[in-house]
Scaffold this motif. Structure first.
Motif, PDB file in Angstrom:
ATOM      1  N   ILE A   1     -40.620  -4.356 -24.627  1.00  0.00           N
ATOM      2  CA  ILE A   1     -41.359  -4.350 -23.366  1.00  0.00           C
ATOM      3  C   ILE A   1     -42.787  -3.867 -23.613  1.00  0.00           C
ATOM      4  N   GLY A   2     -43.751  -4.611 -23.071  1.00  0.00           N
ATOM      5  CA  GLY A   2     -45.158  -4.305 -23.300  1.00  0.00           C
ATOM      6  C   GLY A   2     -45.754  -3.413 -22.229  1.00  0.00           C
ATOM      7  N   GLU A   3     -47.064  -3.241 -22.327  1.00  0.00           N
ATOM      8  CA  GLU A   3     -47.788  -2.274 -21.496  1.00  0.00           C
ATOM      9  C   GLU A   3     -47.699  -2.562 -20.006  1.00  0.00           C
ATOM     10  N   ARG A   4     -47.579  -3.826 -19.644  1.00  0.00           N
ATOM     11  CA  ARG A   4     -47.513  -4.182 -18.221  1.00  0.00           C
ATOM     12  C   ARG A   4     -46.099  -4.552 -17.800  1.00  0.00           C
ATOM     13  N   GLY A   5     -45.158  -4.199 -18.644  1.00  0.00           N
ATOM     14  CA  GLY A   5     -43.765  -4.448 -18.305  1.00  0.00           C
ATOM     15  C   GLY A   5     -43.274  -5.823 -18.725  1.00  0.00           C
ATOM     16  N   GLU A   6     -44.129  -6.603 -19.379  1.00  0.00           N
ATOM     17  CA  GLU A   6     -43.701  -7.935 -19.775  1.00  0.00           C
ATOM     18  C   GLU A   6     -42.802  -7.880 -21.013  1.00  0.00           C
ATOM     19  N   VAL A   7     -41.944  -8.900 -21.132  1.00  0.00           N
ATOM     20  CA  VAL A   7     -41.034  -8.972 -22.274  1.00  0.00           C
ATOM     21  C   VAL A   7     -41.771  -9.656 -23.432  1.00  0.00           C
TER      22      VAL A   7
ATOM     23  N   GLN B   1     -50.125  -4.956 -28.595  1.00  0.00           N
ATOM     24  CA  GLN B   1     -49.799  -4.198 -27.377  1.00  0.00           C
ATOM     25  C   GLN B   1     -48.983  -2.970 -27.747  1.00  0.00           C
ATOM     26  N   PHE B   2     -49.104  -1.945 -26.922  1.00  0.00           N
ATOM     27  CA  PHE B   2     -48.150  -0.841 -26.998  1.00  0.00           C
ATOM     28  C   PHE B   2     -46.828  -1.348 -26.415  1.00  0.00           C
ATOM     29  N   SER B   3     -45.724  -0.825 -26.949  1.00  0.00           N
ATOM     30  CA  SER B   3     -44.436  -1.366 -26.518  1.00  0.00           C
ATOM     31  C   SER B   3     -43.294  -0.414 -26.854  1.00  0.00           C
ATOM     32  N   PHE B   4     -42.141  -0.701 -26.269  1.00  0.00           N
ATOM     33  CA  PHE B   4     -40.927   0.057 -26.567  1.00  0.00           C
ATOM     34  C   PHE B   4     -39.732  -0.895 -26.482  1.00  0.00           C
ATOM     35  N   THR B   5     -38.586  -0.420 -26.962  1.00  0.00           N
ATOM     36  CA  THR B   5     -37.408  -1.279 -27.076  1.00  0.00           C
ATOM     37  C   THR B   5     -36.357  -0.872 -26.052  1.00  0.00           C
ATOM     38  N   VAL B   6     -35.807  -1.867 -25.380  1.00  0.00           N
ATOM     39  CA  VAL B   6     -34.674  -1.652 -24.467  1.00  0.00           C
ATOM     40  C   VAL B   6     -33.472  -2.383 -25.062  1.00  0.00           C
ATOM     41  N   VAL B   7     -32.379  -1.672 -25.212  1.00  0.00           N
ATOM     42  CA  VAL B   7     -31.171  -2.298 -25.762  1.00  0.00           C
ATOM     43  C   VAL B   7     -30.061  -2.199 -24.724  1.00  0.00           C
ATOM     44  N   ASP B   8     -29.537  -3.359 -24.332  1.00  0.00           N
ATOM     45  CA  ASP B   8     -28.380  -3.395 -23.436  1.00  0.00           C
ATOM     46  C   ASP B   8     -27.149  -3.691 -24.280  1.00  0.00           C
ATOM     47  N   VAL B   9     -26.264  -2.698 -24.314  1.00  0.00           N
ATOM     48  CA  VAL B   9     -25.058  -2.802 -25.136  1.00  0.00           C
ATOM     49  C   VAL B   9     -23.948  -3.392 -24.288  1.00  0.00           C
ATOM     50  N   GLY B  10     -23.393  -4.484 -24.755  1.00  0.00           N
ATOM     51  CA  GLY B  10     -22.235  -5.083 -24.091  1.00  0.00           C
ATOM     52  C   GLY B  10     -21.080  -5.144 -25.063  1.00  0.00           C
TER      53      GLY B  10
ATOM     54  N   PRO C   1     -39.181  11.769 -15.885  1.00  0.00           N
ATOM     55  CA  PRO C   1     -38.130  11.052 -15.141  1.00  0.00           C
ATOM     56  C   PRO C   1     -37.004  10.569 -16.046  1.00  0.00           C
ATOM     57  N   LEU C   2     -37.351  10.233 -17.283  1.00  0.00           N
ATOM     58  CA  LEU C   2     -36.328   9.753 -18.211  1.00  0.00           C
ATOM     59  C   LEU C   2     -35.500  10.902 -18.763  1.00  0.00           C
ATOM     60  N   LEU C   3     -36.166  11.992 -19.115  1.00  0.00           N
ATOM     61  CA  LEU C   3     -35.451  13.123 -19.726  1.00  0.00           C
ATOM     62  C   LEU C   3     -34.430  13.706 -18.766  1.00  0.00           C
ATOM     63  N   ALA C   4     -34.713  13.615 -17.451  1.00  0.00           N
ATOM     64  CA  ALA C   4     -33.800  14.181 -16.452  1.00  0.00           C
ATOM     65  C   ALA C   4     -32.553  13.338 -16.266  1.00  0.00           C
ATOM     66  N   ARG C   5     -32.543  12.114 -16.838  1.00  0.00           N
ATOM     67  CA  ARG C   5     -31.396  11.225 -16.611  1.00  0.00           C
ATOM     68  C   ARG C   5     -30.803  10.607 -17.881  1.00  0.00           C
ATOM     69  N   ALA C   6     -31.534  10.638 -18.997  1.00  0.00           N
ATOM     70  CA  ALA C   6     -31.078   9.976 -20.221  1.00  0.00           C
ATOM     71  C   ALA C   6     -30.998  10.990 -21.354  1.00  0.00           C
TER      72      ALA C   6
ATOM     73  N   MET D   1     -41.688   2.695 -18.955  1.00  0.00           N
ATOM     74  CA  MET D   1     -40.326   3.076 -19.378  1.00  0.00           C
ATOM     75  C   MET D   1     -39.504   3.584 -18.195  1.00  0.00           C
ATOM     76  N   ALA D   2     -40.189   4.302 -17.292  1.00  0.00           N
ATOM     77  CA  ALA D   2     -39.475   4.932 -16.169  1.00  0.00           C
ATOM     78  C   ALA D   2     -38.929   3.907 -15.178  1.00  0.00           C
ATOM     79  N   ARG D   3     -39.317   2.627 -15.326  1.00  0.00           N
ATOM     80  CA  ARG D   3     -38.738   1.593 -14.465  1.00  0.00           C
ATOM     81  C   ARG D   3     -37.312   1.244 -14.890  1.00  0.00           C
ATOM     82  N   PHE D   4     -36.934   1.662 -16.091  1.00  0.00           N
ATOM     83  CA  PHE D   4     -35.602   1.322 -16.592  1.00  0.00           C
ATOM     84  C   PHE D   4     -34.632   2.460 -16.284  1.00  0.00           C
ATOM     85  N   SER D   5     -33.352   2.171 -16.458  1.00  0.00           N
ATOM     86  CA  SER D   5     -32.316   3.144 -16.125  1.00  0.00           C
ATOM     87  C   SER D   5     -31.393   3.389 -17.318  1.00  0.00           C
ATOM     88  N   PRO D   6     -31.937   3.915 -18.410  1.00  0.00           N
ATOM     89  CA  PRO D   6     -31.095   4.084 -19.600  1.00  0.00           C
ATOM     90  C   PRO D   6     -30.170   5.288 -19.468  1.00  0.00           C
ATOM     91  N   ASP D   7     -29.103   5.238 -20.249  1.00  0.00           N
ATOM     92  CA  ASP D   7     -28.233   6.413 -20.389  1.00  0.00           C
ATOM     93  C   ASP D   7     -28.694   7.296 -21.543  1.00  0.00           C
TER      94      ASP D   7
END
Ligand SMILES: [Fe+2]
Length: 406
Positions: A388-394, A370-379, A193-198, A159-165
């Motif tokens: 996104i899965g455990e190894r960063g794959e989509v 797999q363990f996973s989480f959701t990334v949403v890009d709002v446009g 790392p996420l809590l300090a920025r999102a 998760m920390a590889r992403f840059s969410p707001d």
């Protein structure tokens, strides 16, 4: 006499592996950056954001000349402003205001001598004020992260590889009973790392207050208190960020309360939303096909409201896998752009559940391996969802296009 929250902070600090050098007796000392839990970004608006943190020194120095503040910096390190923190029972809150919309600011948590000279930088991070409508942003959604196992920590590193707001948590933050002692190694440490920025928002899961009716998370975070007036605060709420109205529902409430109190409030909140996108989230899924059956009474109460007001996306947890529905309207799958897409994203660390056989017609995708989480890009015209899965794959990718077009 030590208050409830002070006891909680002391317990957190005594238990935290980050704080091994600190005794838990009466000899509270020193200002060390490692004594701090957080920082956690909260409540961004177009011209402000808040940061919270907990620390022994805030409790210990409450009566002396040490004061704490949030120092906001521009890109070049110039000080935009210093905002005094209010500290109570070891928890500090500072709100930075007068800022520009849609800007990511760096910040530092500092200790000062009576609000003047800075004596130490305790922590640093960044936060983005809410952008003007039409501007893109990214948020993460996940839930049911488990009792601090490696599966949770490994996924948190991805998760920390992403840059969410923002982070939208779908409930069951602290297994197994929501106890305050679980926060250091199940919340603050893995997601630091996420809590300090999102900005972190969450809905209550059934495990979040299994031990305490007043879930500790509600004393840890600052959530909007704009829910139905006859319901406990911070369990149902809404906020706007960019061009999205986010609405959180407490799905643990008895169905009579949801139907009688939450639904009229939900209708009002959705009817008056000026935002282009409407996203609702809660813990118990209403379109799901795994260990927990769909929450039928909840579905009967809220799904017609989602249909009526054109909710685009619903995010849930509780079932420990990933699921995505086709767009649904009146209980049936409908063409793209005509209904609500329902996501279950409860696979972020706790033991996974298998999907049930014979996938229903409304279910587009399930991933239970797999363990996973959701990334949403709002446009402005689409929501781009990636699981996104455990190894960063989509594991899944889906573009939800706004029915109104560009
Ligand atoms: Fe749950």
């Amino acid at each position: 006499m030590m208050t409830k929250h002070r006891r909680g902070v002391m317990m957190l600090l005594c238990l935290s592996p980050l704080l091994s050098g600190l005794g838990c007796g009466s000899s509270l000392r020193p200002v060390l950056a490692t004594e701090l839990l957080g920082p956690v970004v909260q409540a961004p608006t177009p011209d402000s954001f808040s940061v919270i943190w907990s620390s022994v020194q805030a409790a210990a120095h409450a009566a002396d000349e040490t004061r704490f503040a949030l120092r906001v910096l521009d890109d070049e390190g110039g000080v935009v402003g210093a905002f005094p923190a209010e500290c109570s029972d070891g928890r500090c809150l500072a709100e930075a205001d007068g800022l520009a919309p849609g800007v990511r600011y760096r910040y530092e948590v500092v200790s000062t001598v009576d609000g003047g000279e800075v004596t130490a930088i305790l922590a640093a991070g960044s936060a983005r004020t809410s952008p003007p409508r039409g501007n893109p942003f990214e948020f993460l959604a996940f839930g049911d992260n488990g009792p601090g196992r490696e599966s949770q920590h490994a996924l948190a590193r991805v998760m920390a590889r992403f840059s969410p707001d923002l982070i939208v948590h779908t409930g069951d933050l602290i297994f197994a009973d929501g106890a305050l002692e679980g926060y250091p190694d199940r919340f603050y440490e893995p997601y630091a790392p996420l809590l300090a920025r999102a900005a972190f928002y969450m809905t209550l899961g059934n495990h979040d207050y299994a031990r305490d009716e007043r879930a500790p998370v509600l004393d840890t975070l600052i959530l909007p208190a704009n829910g139905p007036p006859d319901q406990p605060a911070e369990r149902n709420y809404w906020f706007d960020y960019g061009d999205v109205r986010f609405v959180c529902i407490d799905s643990n409430a008895p169905s009579a309360q949801v139907a009688g109190s939450v639904v009229p409030w939900l209708e009002e909140v959705l009817a008056e939303a000026g935002a282009r996108w409407k996203i609702v989230w809660f813990h118990r899924p209403i379109y799901t096909h795994a260990f927990h059956l769909p929450a039928g009474a909840l579905r009967d109460a809220v799904a017609p409201v989602f249909d009526r007001y054109g909710v685009h996306l619903v995010l849930c947890g509780h079932n420990h896998l990933y699921e995505r529905s086709y767009p649904i309207r009146a209980g049936k799958p409908v063409p793209e752009g005509e209904g609500t897409v329902y996501i279950t994203t409860g696979a972020s660390g706790q033991h996974r559940y298998k999907a049930r056989p014979f996938r229903p017609a409304y279910m587009a995708m399930q991933v239970d391996s797999q363990f996973s989480f959701t990334v949403v890009d709002v446009g402005p015209d689409s929501l781009c969802l990636r699981q996104i899965g455990e190894r960063g794959e989509v594991l899944d990718e889906y573009r939800l296009v706004h029915a109104a077009g560009p």
